[in-house]
Design a protein around this motif. Structure first.
Motif, PDB file in Angstrom:
ATOM      1  N   LEU A 163       0.798  -1.197  -0.059  1.00  0.00           N
ATOM      2  CA  LEU A 163      -0.068   0.067   0.053  1.00  0.00           C
ATOM      3  C   LEU A 163       0.774   1.206  -0.032  1.00  0.00           C
ATOM      4  CD1 LEU A 163      -2.878   1.303   0.245  1.00  0.00           C
ATOM      5  CD2 LEU A 163      -2.655   1.106   2.751  1.00  0.00           C
ATOM      6  N   LEU A 164       1.807   1.299   0.685  1.00  0.00           N
ATOM      7  CA  LEU A 164       2.972   2.431   0.892  1.00  0.00           C
ATOM      8  C   LEU A 164       3.643   2.744  -0.361  1.00  0.00           C
ATOM      9  CD1 LEU A 164       4.517   2.083   4.461  1.00  0.00           C
ATOM     10  CD2 LEU A 164       2.991   3.854   3.543  1.00  0.00           C
ATOM     11  N   ALA A 165       3.841   1.480  -0.849  1.00  0.00           N
ATOM     12  CA  ALA A 165       4.687   1.641  -2.328  1.00  0.00           C
ATOM     13  C   ALA A 165       3.775   2.028  -3.577  1.00  0.00           C
ATOM     14  CB  ALA A 165       5.235   0.086  -2.839  1.00  0.00           C
ATOM     15  N   CYS A 166       2.533   1.598  -3.550  1.00  0.00           N
ATOM     16  CA  CYS A 166       1.516   2.262  -4.406  1.00  0.00           C
ATOM     17  C   CYS A 166       1.242   3.599  -4.237  1.00  0.00           C
ATOM     18  CB  CYS A 166       0.209   1.295  -4.549  1.00  0.00           C
ATOM     19  SG  CYS A 166       0.365  -0.266  -5.030  1.00  0.00           S
ATOM     20  N   ALA A 167       0.849   4.193  -2.835  1.00  0.00           N
ATOM     21  CA  ALA A 167       0.788   5.490  -2.497  1.00  0.00           C
ATOM     22  C   ALA A 167       2.004   6.431  -3.082  1.00  0.00           C
ATOM     23  CB  ALA A 167       0.507   5.604  -1.029  1.00  0.00           C
ATOM     24  N   ALA A 168       3.276   5.930  -2.616  1.00  0.00           N
ATOM     25  CA  ALA A 168       4.307   6.664  -3.140  1.00  0.00           C
ATOM     26  C   ALA A 168       4.309   6.632  -4.684  1.00  0.00           C
ATOM     27  CB  ALA A 168       5.894   5.601  -2.713  1.00  0.00           C
ATOM     28  N   VAL A 186       1.928   6.791  -6.816  1.00  0.00           N
ATOM     29  CA  VAL A 186       0.646   7.715  -7.155  1.00  0.00           C
ATOM     30  C   VAL A 186       1.305   9.258  -6.971  1.00  0.00           C
ATOM     31  CG1 VAL A 186      -1.574   8.419  -6.704  1.00  0.00           C
ATOM     32  CG2 VAL A 186      -1.140   6.021  -7.237  1.00  0.00           C
ATOM     33  N   ALA A 187       2.072   9.233  -5.752  1.00  0.00           N
ATOM     34  CA  ALA A 187       2.113  10.576  -5.267  1.00  0.00           C
ATOM     35  C   ALA A 187       3.423  11.277  -6.267  1.00  0.00           C
ATOM     36  CB  ALA A 187       2.810  10.644  -3.778  1.00  0.00           C
ATOM     37  N   PHE A 188       4.540  10.377  -6.708  1.00  0.00           N
ATOM     38  CA  PHE A 188       5.290  10.681  -7.580  1.00  0.00           C
ATOM     39  C   PHE A 188       4.630  11.030  -8.872  1.00  0.00           C
ATOM     40  CE2 PHE A 188       8.416   9.611 -11.008  1.00  0.00           C
ATOM     41  CZ  PHE A 188       9.398  10.621 -10.656  1.00  0.00           C
ATOM     42  N   THR A 189       3.842  10.324  -9.299  1.00  0.00           N
ATOM     43  CA  THR A 189       3.284  10.528 -10.526  1.00  0.00           C
ATOM     44  C   THR A 189       2.610  11.980 -10.630  1.00  0.00           C
ATOM     45  OG1 THR A 189       3.076   8.133 -11.019  1.00  0.00           O
ATOM     46  CG2 THR A 189       1.650   9.683 -12.516  1.00  0.00           C
TER      47      THR A 189
END
Length: 82
Positions: A49-54, A56-59
């Motif tokens: 979940l943290l990896a996916c959130a990171a 998305v935030a970077f994108t």
């Protein structure tokens, strides 16, 4: 102790039946193992979940700021009237 004696000793040890494990030790081991598996599964899900959130935030950040574009130069004024 030579090799043949060591092999014979190992065979004697391997042929013995294992002592019975007390029931409470078995149930405790199963309970701890299940708890450990639940914790690992939860940790894995949180990390994904943290990896996916990171990602998305970077994108979103990259789409808004365009870090690959060269910023305009502010060091010299535009040349006019030549």
């Amino acid at each position: 102790m030579n090799r043949a004696e060591r092999e014979a000793a190992v065979r004697r040890i391997m042929e013995r039946t294992a002592p019975p494990v007390p029931l409470d030790v078995y149930t405790e081991a199963v309970r701890r193992g299940e708890r450990l598996l639940r914790r690992r599964r939860l940790a894995r899900r949180v990390l994904w979940l943290l990896a996916c959130a990171a990602a998305v935030a970077f994108t979103v950040w990259a789409a808004r700021t365009h870090p690959w574009a060269e910023p305009p130069s502010d060091t010299t004024p535009p040349v006019t009237g030549w």
